[in-house]
Enzyme design. Structure first.
Site, PDB file in Angstrom:
ATOM      1  N   ARG A   8       2.210  -2.503  -1.564  1.00  0.00           N
ATOM      2  CA  ARG A   8       1.308  -1.356  -1.561  1.00  0.00           C
ATOM      3  C   ARG A   8       1.891  -0.106  -2.226  1.00  0.00           C
ATOM      4  NH1 ARG A   8      -1.686  -1.049   2.624  1.00  0.00           N
ATOM      5  NH2 ARG A   8      -0.445  -2.670   3.607  1.00  0.00           N
ATOM      6  N   GLU A  39      10.787  -5.806  -0.941  1.00  0.00           N
ATOM      7  CA  GLU A  39       9.637  -6.315  -1.695  1.00  0.00           C
ATOM      8  C   GLU A  39       8.363  -5.560  -1.330  1.00  0.00           C
ATOM      9  OE1 GLU A  39      10.096 -10.409  -0.493  1.00  0.00           O
ATOM     10  OE2 GLU A  39       8.737 -10.109   1.192  1.00  0.00           O
ATOM     11  N   TYR A  48     -10.231  -3.772   8.484  1.00  0.00           N
ATOM     12  CA  TYR A  48      -9.465  -3.164   9.559  1.00  0.00           C
ATOM     13  C   TYR A  48      -9.618  -1.652   9.657  1.00  0.00           C
ATOM     14  CZ  TYR A  48      -5.992  -4.771   5.960  1.00  0.00           C
ATOM     15  OH  TYR A  48      -5.341  -5.155   4.822  1.00  0.00           O
ATOM     16  N   CYS A 107     -25.272  -8.043   2.633  1.00  0.00           N
ATOM     17  CA  CYS A 107     -26.071  -8.345   3.809  1.00  0.00           C
ATOM     18  C   CYS A 107     -25.148  -8.512   5.022  1.00  0.00           C
ATOM     19  CB  CYS A 107     -26.902  -9.603   3.552  1.00  0.00           C
ATOM     20  SG  CYS A 107     -28.189  -9.776   4.777  1.00  0.00           S
TER      21      CYS A 107
HETATM   22  C1  LIG Z   1       6.347 -11.210   3.146  1.00  0.00           C
HETATM   23  C2  LIG Z   1       5.735  -9.922   2.728  1.00  0.00           C
HETATM   24  N1  LIG Z   1       6.380  -9.181   1.819  1.00  0.00           N
HETATM   25  C3  LIG Z   1       5.873  -8.019   1.366  1.00  0.00           C
HETATM   26  C4  LIG Z   1       4.662  -7.560   1.822  1.00  0.00           C
HETATM   27  C5  LIG Z   1       4.149  -6.289   1.231  1.00  0.00           C
HETATM   28  O1  LIG Z   1       3.832  -5.326   2.166  1.00  0.00           O
HETATM   29  P1  LIG Z   1       3.386  -3.883   1.675  1.00  0.00           P
HETATM   30  O2  LIG Z   1       2.287  -4.069   0.682  1.00  0.00           O
HETATM   31  O3  LIG Z   1       2.920  -3.192   2.898  1.00  0.00           O
HETATM   32  O4  LIG Z   1       4.585  -3.252   1.048  1.00  0.00           O
HETATM   33  C6  LIG Z   1       3.957  -8.280   2.790  1.00  0.00           C
HETATM   34  C7  LIG Z   1       2.653  -7.822   3.289  1.00  0.00           C
HETATM   35  O5  LIG Z   1       1.984  -8.388   4.090  1.00  0.00           O
HETATM   36  C8  LIG Z   1       4.521  -9.498   3.263  1.00  0.00           C
HETATM   37  O6  LIG Z   1       3.893 -10.242   4.186  1.00  0.00           O
END
Ligand SMILES: Cc1ncc(COP(=O)(O)O)c(C=O)c1O
Length: 400
Positions: free
Chosen positions: A245, A242, A291, A318
């Site tokens: 990004r 899943e 971050y 601000c």
């Molecule tokens: C449960 C879960 N799945 C998928 C993702 C997606 O991660 P990324 O966007 O790094 O692929 C995250 C990101 O925090 C997550 O917590």
């Protein structure tokens, strides 16, 4: 670019018994969700409203198959109602959530999010596995959670973990292999197991837009994991991933205008700097401020040549931390850019993942509009600029 990335993930998961989801939290725009639905990508949602947004965009309810998985650390607001009404697969992050589901009247299939005890985020504050991570049920407690689920009339059909991308691809591969082995060892505890999710975390190289992730090696790993888990279970077990990004990070650019350029002078407290003030801030893209994430910045129309200068790109909010040029130490880091003047347009790259999705109404500015560019050059506004009326809409004077 979005369609290209979707195509890459489809190719990566083009294996028997392997299914891709989209972690929609990265970019939940309806237009993006529809592209995913059209490409047969399933959804990982993390709130009741995310589930409703996925349904609104055309993703299917129910569990046959479980197109929408609802990964929750905590059930809040409409979460339980949505699970009951639409029959989406709840993926729970702490053992007590089994009781919460049971109290709400839920019986049936559940997924357990496991903290495998290892993993690595792109920065330490994004660690999603290990003793310091709030996510998931500690791996040694999985058996107890299985008994608790069975006693409540629920069948654990999926084991899930998200271990983050880690700073190095090799580390991700190693951790994913380790995770598949850990889950293979747990299979006997879960006679109803249908699937294992290895989470997201495919990295995107923000510093080098042309860099390629060796997806072929991941594909090989997913194929082996599917075979290994199926062998351990004595029946076919689906392997899911899943990413969030990877699909969307490079597909969006935040465009902002330079409003002024000013300087501070070196003194006993530190070095002076040149500040390019821009009209976007961390309300539009919070990753650098939150971050220290690095995003490429270019000056529209001046991509090559000309005089350069090291500048700090800072926004209108601000907050001293409203700076786009930061580093891992969360300090300002001047960036060498073509010499800037008021009126220049900057393109802040790779803003597609956790960009608009994390935008806020701090300072009551209202969210920026989102524009959608098709390959034929046509542009559609897919969400308009938020107005003061939008911000005030939820305010009431109701007595409670
Ligand atoms: C449960 C879960 N799945 C998928 C993702 C997606 O991660 P990324 O966007 O790094 O692929 C995250 C990101 O925090 C997550 O917590």
């Amino acid at each position: 670019m979005l369609r290209e990335r979707i195509g890459e993930i489809r190719e990566l998961t083009d294996l028997p018994g392997v299914q891709a989801r989209f972690a929609m939290k990265a970019c939940p725009a309806t237009k993006v969700l529809r592209e995913m639905a059209g490409a047969g990508i399933w959804i990982d949602a993390v709130s009741g409203n995310e589930v409703l947004r996925a349904l609104h965009a055309g993703h299917a309810a129910g569990m046959e198959p479980p197109v929408i998985c609802f990964t929750a650390d905590v059930f809040r607001d409409n979460a339980l109602e949505v699970v009951l009404e639409y029959g989406v697969l709840p993926n729970i992050g702490s053992p007590g959530m089994i009781d919460e589901l049971a109290r709400a009247g839920y019986r049936g299939k559940v997924s357990l999010r496991i903290n495998p005890g290892f993993g690595h985020g792109h920065v330490n504050s994004c660690d999603t596995g290990g003793p310091s991570s709030k996510h998931g049920i500690w791996h040694a407690d999985a058996g107890e959670a299985a008994e608790r689920a069975a006693a409540a009339g629920m069948t654990v059909v999926m084991l899930h973990a998200h271990i983050g991308s880690g700073p190095q691809f090799e580390e991700l591969l190693e951790n994913l292999g380790r995770l598949a082995e850990l889950f293979a060892g747990m299979v006997p505890l879960f006679p109803g197991l249908e699937a294992v999710s290895l989470g997201g975390g495919i990295p995107h190289n923000y510093r080098d837009a042309g860099a390629k992730v060796p997806l072929g090696r991941l594909k090989e790993l997913f194929g082996k994991a599917q075979a290994r888990l199926s062998e351990a279970a004595g029946r076919a077990v689906r392997v899911e991933i899943e990413p969030g990004r990877y699909y969307v990070a490079p597909t969006c650019t935040l465009v902002t205008r330079v409003t002024d350029v000013k300087r501070t002078q070196t003194n006993e407290k530190g070095a002076g700097a040149v500040f390019a003030m821009v009209d976007a801030g961390f309300v539009d893209l919070v990753r650098p401020a939150m971050y220290g994430s690095w995003h490429g910045i270019s000056v529209v129309g001046r991509e090559s040549g000309g005089e350069t200068e090291a500048v700090v790109v800072a926004g209108p909010l601000c907050e001293s931390g409203d700076v786009f040029t930061r580093d891992d130490a969360e300090l300002i880091q001047p960036r060498e850019l073509p010499k800037l003047a008021a009126g220049d347009l900057l393109a802040i790259r790779d803003a597609g993942a956790y960009g608009y999705a994390m935008s806020s109404n701090y300072n009551s500015i209202g969210k920026a509009p989102q524009l959608w560019l098709e390959p034929d050059g046509s542009v559609t506004q897919i969400s308009r600029r938020e107005t003061l009326e939008d911000i005030l809409k939820a305010e009431t004077e109701e007595r409670v």
